[in-house]
Design an enzyme around this catalytic site. Structure first.
Site, PDB file in Angstrom:
ATOM      1  N   TRP A  22      -3.124  48.452 -20.673  1.00  0.00           N
ATOM      2  CA  TRP A  22      -4.461  48.881 -21.105  1.00  0.00           C
ATOM      3  C   TRP A  22      -5.378  47.700 -21.441  1.00  0.00           C
ATOM      4  O   TRP A  22      -6.572  47.903 -21.656  1.00  0.00           O
ATOM      5  CB  TRP A  22      -4.339  49.807 -22.326  1.00  0.00           C
ATOM      6  CG  TRP A  22      -3.895  51.203 -21.995  1.00  0.00           C
ATOM      7  CD1 TRP A  22      -3.612  51.713 -20.753  1.00  0.00           C
ATOM      8  CD2 TRP A  22      -3.692  52.283 -22.930  1.00  0.00           C
ATOM      9  NE1 TRP A  22      -3.249  53.035 -20.859  1.00  0.00           N
ATOM     10  CE2 TRP A  22      -3.281  53.419 -22.179  1.00  0.00           C
ATOM     11  CE3 TRP A  22      -3.808  52.400 -24.305  1.00  0.00           C
ATOM     12  CZ2 TRP A  22      -3.011  54.646 -22.779  1.00  0.00           C
ATOM     13  CZ3 TRP A  22      -3.527  53.622 -24.902  1.00  0.00           C
ATOM     14  CH2 TRP A  22      -3.137  54.733 -24.135  1.00  0.00           C
ATOM     15  N   LYS A  23      -4.814  46.495 -21.534  1.00  0.00           N
ATOM     16  CA  LYS A  23      -5.617  45.307 -21.880  1.00  0.00           C
ATOM     17  C   LYS A  23      -6.381  45.587 -23.193  1.00  0.00           C
ATOM     18  O   LYS A  23      -5.791  46.135 -24.109  1.00  0.00           O
ATOM     19  CB  LYS A  23      -6.527  44.923 -20.709  1.00  0.00           C
ATOM     20  CG  LYS A  23      -5.721  44.791 -19.410  1.00  0.00           C
ATOM     21  CD  LYS A  23      -6.493  44.208 -18.255  1.00  0.00           C
ATOM     22  CE  LYS A  23      -5.590  44.127 -17.027  1.00  0.00           C
ATOM     23  NZ  LYS A  23      -6.187  43.427 -15.908  1.00  0.00           N
TER      24      LYS A  23
ATOM     25  N   GLY B  73      -8.469  43.546 -10.997  1.00  0.00           N
ATOM     26  CA  GLY B  73      -9.775  44.074 -11.407  1.00  0.00           C
ATOM     27  C   GLY B  73     -10.863  43.880 -10.376  1.00  0.00           C
ATOM     28  O   GLY B  73     -12.039  44.082 -10.661  1.00  0.00           O
TER      29      GLY B  73
ATOM     30  N   SER C 150      -5.237  45.854  -8.709  1.00  0.00           N
ATOM     31  CA  SER C 150      -6.021  46.922  -8.071  1.00  0.00           C
ATOM     32  C   SER C 150      -5.159  48.017  -7.448  1.00  0.00           C
ATOM     33  O   SER C 150      -5.509  48.575  -6.411  1.00  0.00           O
ATOM     34  CB  SER C 150      -6.993  46.340  -7.040  1.00  0.00           C
ATOM     35  OG  SER C 150      -7.928  45.482  -7.679  1.00  0.00           O
TER      36      SER C 150
ATOM     37  N   GLY D 209      -3.649  48.162 -14.229  1.00  0.00           N
ATOM     38  CA  GLY D 209      -4.678  47.933 -15.240  1.00  0.00           C
ATOM     39  C   GLY D 209      -5.667  49.077 -15.260  1.00  0.00           C
ATOM     40  O   GLY D 209      -5.434  50.130 -15.856  1.00  0.00           O
ATOM     41  N   GLY D 210      -6.800  48.893 -14.575  1.00  0.00           N
ATOM     42  CA  GLY D 210      -7.917  49.836 -14.631  1.00  0.00           C
ATOM     43  C   GLY D 210      -7.526  51.294 -14.406  1.00  0.00           C
ATOM     44  O   GLY D 210      -7.967  52.185 -15.139  1.00  0.00           O
TER      45      GLY D 210
HETATM   46  P1  13P Z   1      -6.122  46.102 -12.310  1.00  0.00           P
HETATM   47  O1  13P Z   1      -5.151  47.200 -11.935  1.00  0.00           O
HETATM   48  O2  13P Z   1      -7.271  46.565 -13.102  1.00  0.00           O
HETATM   49  O3  13P Z   1      -6.476  45.265 -11.122  1.00  0.00           O
HETATM   50  O4  13P Z   1      -5.296  45.126 -13.310  1.00  0.00           O
HETATM   51  C1  13P Z   1      -4.069  44.648 -12.925  1.00  0.00           C
HETATM   52  C2  13P Z   1      -3.464  43.966 -14.080  1.00  0.00           C
HETATM   53  O5  13P Z   1      -3.887  42.892 -14.470  1.00  0.00           O
HETATM   54  C3  13P Z   1      -2.360  44.634 -14.773  1.00  0.00           C
HETATM   55  O6  13P Z   1      -1.731  43.762 -15.657  1.00  0.00           O
END
Ligand code: 13P
Length: 249
Positions: free
Chosen positions: A7-8, A166, A202, A223-224
């Site tokens: 989730w960052k 991202g 991504s 991530g996203g």
């Molecule tokens: P995204 O899926 O948003 O590209 O992020 C990947 C990521 O850094 C997961 O740790």
């Protein structure tokens, strides 16, 4: 298959509870799901995910056991809040906080000492790939970031090309195949051949099946798309399809 949600520094707490509850309500055969929420949310997420089978992890920890390190989080604190794992060496930490391979290895050693499993991230930048150095960069990160004390049952590697994070740009199947084979080869040479190697960068519902069809891909670090319950669920469903194909092979 392991599908992990990073989730960052998201989402607002008010949304996090509902998102974790949606994760907890779903099941996917053959898929181990892991959630890496922001550290202040760990206790609440631990309660939301209790009994769901979704594992919990921290996004980082300090290399020291405790002490005068304002703003940092100790591995033992993650464990006490319900985490069984910690994500280390993410490219955002390497870039934003100048984390080196040696620091990542020190953090991993401390986390393992506290009984946590570690997920260590590696990945090249676009310049490094353009220069033909991608595999050399990644193997050098593996060499420097994995502590000698690690055992295969407590290590996961996440290959995340920095240029794919991202950005909506996904590494091609050929690039993922070649890099995962190089990582697998490096791990096998150190008695770590059974360690899962995830792809990150991504990953979305629309590309997950294709990525999971690559033989050496053991899952995804998302991530996203992990911030939308239905997208994360669709990626986990793709993981379950890949696991079923693998089991019948
Ligand atoms: P995204 O899926 O948003 O590209 O992020 C990947 C990521 O850094 C997961 O740790």
């Amino acid at each position: 298959m392991i599908i992990a949600a990073n989730w960052k520094m998201n989402p607002p707490l008010a949304e996090a509870g509902a998102l974790a509850a949606a994760y907890a309500a779903a099941t996917h055969d053959g898929v181990t799901r892991v959630l890496f929420p922001p550290a202040p949310y760990l206790v609440q997420m631990s309660m939301r995910l209790d009994g769901s089978g979704v594992l919990l992890g921290g996004q980082d920890c300090h290399q020291a056991d405790s002490g005068a390190h304002t703003g940092d989080v100790a591995a033992s604190m993650l464990a006490a809040c319900g985490a069984g794992m910690v994500l280390l060496g993410h490219s955002e930490r390497r870039q934003d906080h100048g984390e080196t391979d040696a620091l990542v290895a020190a953090k991993a050693g401390t986390a393992l000492g506290e009984g946590l499993a570690v997920m260590i991230c590696v990945g090249e930048t676009l310049d490094q790939r353009a220069a033909g150095d991608a595999e050399a960069v990644v193997t050098s990160q593996l060499e420097g970031s994995i502590p000698p004390v690690v055992t295969p049952d407590r290590l996961t590697i996440a290959y995340e090309p920095v240029w794919a994070i991202g950005t909506g740009k996904v590494a091609g199947v050929d690039e993922i195949t070649a890099m995962h084979a190089a990582i697998r080869n490096w791990l096998a040479g150190r008695g770590l051949g059974q360690v899962p190697v995830l792809y990150g960068g991504s990953v979305k519902p629309g590309n997950a099946d294709e990525i999971f069809a690559v033989g050496d891909v053991g899952g995804a670090l998302v991530g996203g798309a992990s911030l939308k319950a239905e997208d994360f669920d669709a990626i986990c469903a793709a993981g379950a399809r890949a696991a079923a194909i693998c089991a019948s092979a």
